[in-house]
Design a protein around this motif. Structure first.
Motif, mmCIF file in Angstrom:
data_model
loop_
_atom_site.group_PDB
_atom_site.id
_atom_site.type_symbol
_atom_site.label_atom_id
_atom_site.label_comp_id
_atom_site.label_asym_id
_atom_site.label_seq_id
_atom_site.Cartn_x
_atom_site.Cartn_y
_atom_site.Cartn_z
ATOM 1 N N GLU A 39 86.210 25.304 81.148
ATOM 2 C CA GLU A 39 87.078 26.083 80.267
ATOM 3 C C GLU A 39 86.646 26.031 78.809
ATOM 4 O OE1 GLU A 39 91.008 24.319 79.446
ATOM 5 O OE2 GLU A 39 90.364 22.627 80.699
ATOM 6 N N PHE A 40 85.476 25.431 78.570
ATOM 7 C CA PHE A 40 85.029 25.222 77.202
ATOM 8 C C PHE A 40 83.711 25.959 76.921
ATOM 9 C CE2 PHE A 40 87.144 21.312 78.711
ATOM 10 C CZ PHE A 40 88.258 21.329 77.867
ATOM 11 N N VAL A 41 83.439 26.108 75.616
ATOM 12 C CA VAL A 41 82.117 26.552 75.181
ATOM 13 C C VAL A 41 81.596 25.506 74.202
ATOM 14 C CG1 VAL A 41 83.055 28.013 73.319
ATOM 15 C CG2 VAL A 41 80.739 28.387 74.178
ATOM 16 N N LEU A 42 80.354 25.100 74.409
ATOM 17 C CA LEU A 42 79.702 24.156 73.511
ATOM 18 C C LEU A 42 78.958 24.957 72.456
ATOM 19 C CD1 LEU A 42 80.307 22.477 76.094
ATOM 20 C CD2 LEU A 42 78.232 21.167 75.589
ATOM 21 N N VAL A 43 79.345 24.770 71.210
ATOM 22 C CA VAL A 43 78.751 25.502 70.088
ATOM 23 C C VAL A 43 77.832 24.541 69.332
ATOM 24 C CG1 VAL A 43 79.192 26.887 68.035
ATOM 25 C CG2 VAL A 43 80.862 26.872 69.918
ATOM 26 N N VAL A 44 76.549 24.822 69.376
ATOM 27 C CA VAL A 44 75.570 23.982 68.699
ATOM 28 C C VAL A 44 75.447 24.442 67.258
ATOM 29 C CG1 VAL A 44 73.204 23.131 68.732
ATOM 30 C CG2 VAL A 44 74.370 23.671 70.879
ATOM 31 N N VAL A 45 75.569 23.505 66.323
ATOM 32 C CA VAL A 45 75.696 23.848 64.910
ATOM 33 C C VAL A 45 74.672 23.088 64.082
ATOM 34 C CG1 VAL A 45 77.259 23.923 62.926
ATOM 35 C CG2 VAL A 45 78.174 24.228 65.243
ATOM 36 N N ASP A 46 73.944 23.835 63.250
ATOM 37 C CA ASP A 46 73.007 23.248 62.284
ATOM 38 C C ASP A 46 73.728 23.096 60.961
ATOM 39 O OD1 ASP A 46 70.938 22.548 60.598
ATOM 40 O OD2 ASP A 46 69.810 24.411 60.850
ATOM 41 N N THR A 47 73.838 21.863 60.482
ATOM 42 C CA THR A 47 74.517 21.608 59.205
ATOM 43 C C THR A 47 73.538 21.142 58.132
ATOM 44 O OG1 THR A 47 75.014 19.315 59.833
ATOM 45 C CG2 THR A 47 76.645 20.985 60.419
ATOM 46 N N THR A 48 72.238 21.334 58.377
ATOM 47 C CA THR A 48 71.213 20.834 57.460
ATOM 48 C C THR A 48 71.312 21.483 56.092
ATOM 49 O OG1 THR A 48 69.724 20.431 59.317
ATOM 50 C CG2 THR A 48 68.719 20.568 57.122
ATOM 51 N N GLY A 49 71.576 22.780 56.072
ATOM 52 C CA GLY A 49 71.749 23.476 54.805
ATOM 53 C C GLY A 49 70.515 23.490 53.918
ATOM 54 N N GLY A 50 69.338 23.478 54.523
ATOM 55 C CA GLY A 50 68.108 23.548 53.732
ATOM 56 C C GLY A 50 67.561 22.200 53.297
#
Length: 773
Positions: free
Chosen positions: A134-145
């Protein structure tokens, strides 16, 4: 429409397919007979054995109401809920994820978006998504450069109410994610990507090493999400060095895929390697080099000419996406990065690292045969295969390989991994990135990452269904292809004109415009499905190939052709009379006063009618009333011109303009093709009008206001163009009534410049019925 001048080189293969005598000297020296090209591919698959496009959904339609229409918004990587009904995609440009209702594959419905500001920070960027339960795994880049200090996380979001239920720190910058077939764990490629503008000591800009090195995170998915934690898998530098990888001290995992045994295959793109990890024990089983490949018979010069005599020697494959074929083999899309790219795809034995099959030049040849060759990328990575997925169709393992630059997905039967069989080509909007098979519903979802609001070519989600149930009345793609001579396909694209062959009822002539040089007239066999370009006639001046922006062509009954050539400015517009051997016999410029009032849109169509030659100008003269464009009649015997007016329609869309694209004489009247400059859901006017032949003479100068001829709608082409279920093409530019009395229409794909590149060639049946309006 005029384009910038293009450099010209002589193509190695020039096929002369016209054997009629020309008007003058060619009668004594007929053009030589040469073999016509034949197609090595059976494109006409039964409906039950192919994919059918059911819908194209521009994702700007799913944006928040407060966002301006012109704001960039894309669909990069997608996933689907277990029931196959909801597609979730990443929109890195707008830093959000989007939701689509796919219950009706013919009518996707936007379900809105979730901004990453609601999950973490507005500067975060989604890189991938994967649905599980029932879920979605959202992969997130927080490096910001901050490349030396990469960071990222995976957010677990409940699909039903889109609320975050857990967040997992990944300890680095992530890229792709995959879920094991049994759903027990996820694998995430932790790329820790390099800064392409940084120069490491002793290296060049963008080189490796740029620490920290990358790794893989494995996340066990048992129990409640709040208990899900990652397992870090590091690579051994010496193992990578022993495998022959580039810069083994700084590995950059790009893409992951998992087989039924729980083995994780990982591409190390910049390092030109592949690793295999036991997902249950976290052990790195093996690392091997993707190797190099020499590819011949490709276009490697960005010179405006499709010259397939180039080669790339010993190029690193540098694979991007990969997929498992069974449990023993992996297939890779060899996009290339900073040092390589082999313009194709490869199948490896995952146990030994040995190559069992490589596409060589055949992937690029698919682009050439279908008019999707992108000349502006010839010196770089050509069609640039990037995305790849493996699915199962009727018990047959099937590879789906996406061309990022030529905008298609190629379908292969890989039942025999040593001899994949090409099956089909699927057109997409620009930049196909995510390839998502939905086998439970026989669907395929392709998401594209390129969005050009100014050109109104928008990033979209393309939906395809496999088999008879999805066939309907959708025209098959491709609708026109070129054949091969001695294994080399005839290069083509940017078709802006059509003419009947006076000597063969089942043949037409067309021409490429300035997007591809030198100028050529192409012969088309319309008795084949799809229509087959089987000859090319180079246009020469004193024996030398010439670059001409051919926008109209009319075959002369006594042999040869008249070409409508558009200039960059008004004085460059001319009628060019060509013999059957392709040699230029005469050039007729427009009257000086007419040419002086034309800009970059001049001659667009030409039609020979007995002793008269009719032409259509695309846009208005500066002195004529707004919305009135000119139709001209030229008399070769006396060298005189006379002009008549044609009243254009209007769309009232800001930035749009209307113009003429083709002219023909049929059944005692003029037929004129009128179009706007809009495409996709914005398109309003794509139509053929019937214009009464004038009774008297026309005006002879730009200063005289021409008589406006009456017109009646003969055929609204919008439904025909929309019937493909693709992006409605802007440049419908050519039509002709063949000797078999059928009406044919073709679109100009603009050489893939500000366009998705798809050429639509329509056989609309008997002209008497097709033009009944």
């Amino acid at each position: 429409m005029a384009r910038a001048a293009t450099a010209v080189t002589i193509t190695a293969l020039m096929v002369v397919g016209c054997s009629t005598d020309s008007q003058d000297d060619a009668a004594e020296t007929p053009a030589p007979e040469t073999p016509r090209a034949s197609s090595p591919i059976d494109w006409d698959l039964p409906a039950g054995q192919r994919y059918h496009r059911t819908a194209t959904y521009p994702v700007y339609l799913n944006k928040p109401a407060e966002d301006p229409v012109e704001a960039e918004t894309v669909a990069e990587i997608s996933t689907v809920t277990p029931d196959g009904n909801t597609v979730i995609y990443t929109d890195a440009a707008a830093k959000r994820i989007g939701f689509l209702d796919l219950r009706d594959p013919a009518q996707p419905v936007g379900l809105g978006t979730v901004s990453l500001s609601e999950l973490g920070n507005a500067d975060d960027q989604p890189t991938s998504v994967a649905a599980v339960g029932e879920f979605v795994l959202v992969v997130v880049d927080t490096t910001g450069g901050d490349f030396p200090n990469p960071s990222g996380r995976v957010d677990v979001v409940r699909v039903s109410d889109r609320t975050p239920v857990h967040s997992i720190d990944l300890g680095g910058q992530p890229d792709s994610i995959a879920i094991s077939p049994d759903g027990s764990f996820a694998a995430i490629a932790m790329e820790n990507q390099r800064d392409e503008e940084f120069t490491p000591p002793g290296g060049e800009e963008g080189d490796l090493p740029q620490p920290p090195t990358g790794f893989v995170q494995l996340v066990d998915l048992t129990g409640a999400p709040t208990g899900w934690t990652p397992r870090r898998v590091d690579f051994d530098v010496e193992q990578a060095r022993a495998a022959g990888l580039d810069t083994p001290e700084d590995l950059e995992p790009e893409y992951v895929a998992i087989n039924s045994r729980g083995q994780v295959a990982v591409t190390l793109q910049e390092n030109n390697g592949i690793a295999v990890i036991d997902g249950r024990t976290s052990e790195v089983s093996r690392i091997f080099s993707a190797g190099t490949q020499s590819v011949e018979g490709i276009d490697t010069a960005e010179d405006g000419t499709i010259d397939q005599t180039g080669s790339i020697p010993d190029a690193p494959r540098e694979p991007d996406a990969l997929g498992w074929i069974g449990d023993e083999h992996v297939a890779t899309a060899n996009e290339g990065d900073w040092k390589g790219g082999t313009r194709g795809w490869t199948i490896f034995d995952a146990g030994t690292g040995e190559v069992v099959w490589d596409a060589g030049n055949t992937f690029e040849q698919l682009a050439v045969r279908t008019g999707l060759h992108i000349e502006s990328r010839a010196e770089s990575k050509g069609p640039e295969p990037e995305g790849l997925a493996i699915t199962d169709i009727g018990g047959r393992p099937t590879a789906l390989v996406a061309s990022e630059r030529s905008n298609f997905v190629a379908v292969y039967d890989v039942s025999d991994v040593t001899a994949p069989q090409f099956r089909q080509l699927l057109p997409t909007t620009p930049g196909p990135e995510g390839i998502l098979a939905v086998p439970s519903r026989n669907l395929l979802v392709i998401s594209s990452e390129a969005d050009d609001a100014e050109a109104r070519v928008r990033a979209s989600v393309n939906v395809y269904g496999f088999g008879d149930e999805f066939a309907g009345d959708t025209p098959a793609f491709p609708s026109i292809v070129s054949g091969d001579i001695d294994g080399v396909p005839i290069g083509w694209g940017a078709l802006g004109a059509l003419s009947a062959d006076p000597a063969d009822e089942n043949r037409l002539y067309t021409a490429t415009d300035i997007a591809y040089g030198p100028a050529r007239v192409l012969g088309v066999d319309v008795s084949r499905t799809p229509a087959l370009i089987d000859s090319e006639l180079p246009i020469t001046d004193d024996g030398e190939p010439v670059a001409l922006d051919v926008e109209g062509v009319s075959a002369r009954p006594d042999g040869g052709f008249v070409l409508a050539v558009e200039g960059e400015e008004g004085p460059g517009n001319e009628l060019v009379y060509v013999g059957a051997d392709g040699g230029i016999e005469n050039r007729v410029t427009l009257p000086d006063d007419i040419a002086a009032e034309l800009g970059g849109q001049g001659l667009e169509g030409v039609a020979v009618d007995g002793d008269s030659t009719w032409v259509a100008l695309q846009r208005e003269l500066g002195s004529d009333p707004p919305g009135v464009v000119r139709i001209g009649r030229y008399s070769p015997d006396g060298g005189s011109w006379e002009w008549f007016g044609y009243q254009l329609g209007s769309t009232d869309v800001e930035g749009d303009w209307i113009g003429l694209s083709e002219i023909a004489v049929h059944d005692g009247a003029l037929l004129v093709l009128e179009r706007d400059k809009l495409n996709g859901p914005d398109a309003r006017i794509k139509a053929i009008y019937r214009v009464a032949m004038p009774d008297g003479a026309g005006v002879t100068s730009a200063g005289e206001e021409p008589q406006v001829l009456s017109k009646t709608l003969a055929r609204d082409l919008l439904p025909d163009l929309a019937a493909t279920n693709g992006f409605v093409q802007e440049k419908v530019e050519g039509f002709a009534v063949a000797g078999n009395q059928n009406l044919y229409v073709v679109t100009d794909n603009d050489g893939l410049d500000d366009a998705n590149g798809e050429t639509v060639f329509l056989d609309l049946g008997p002209a008497g019925e097709a033009l009944a309006g």
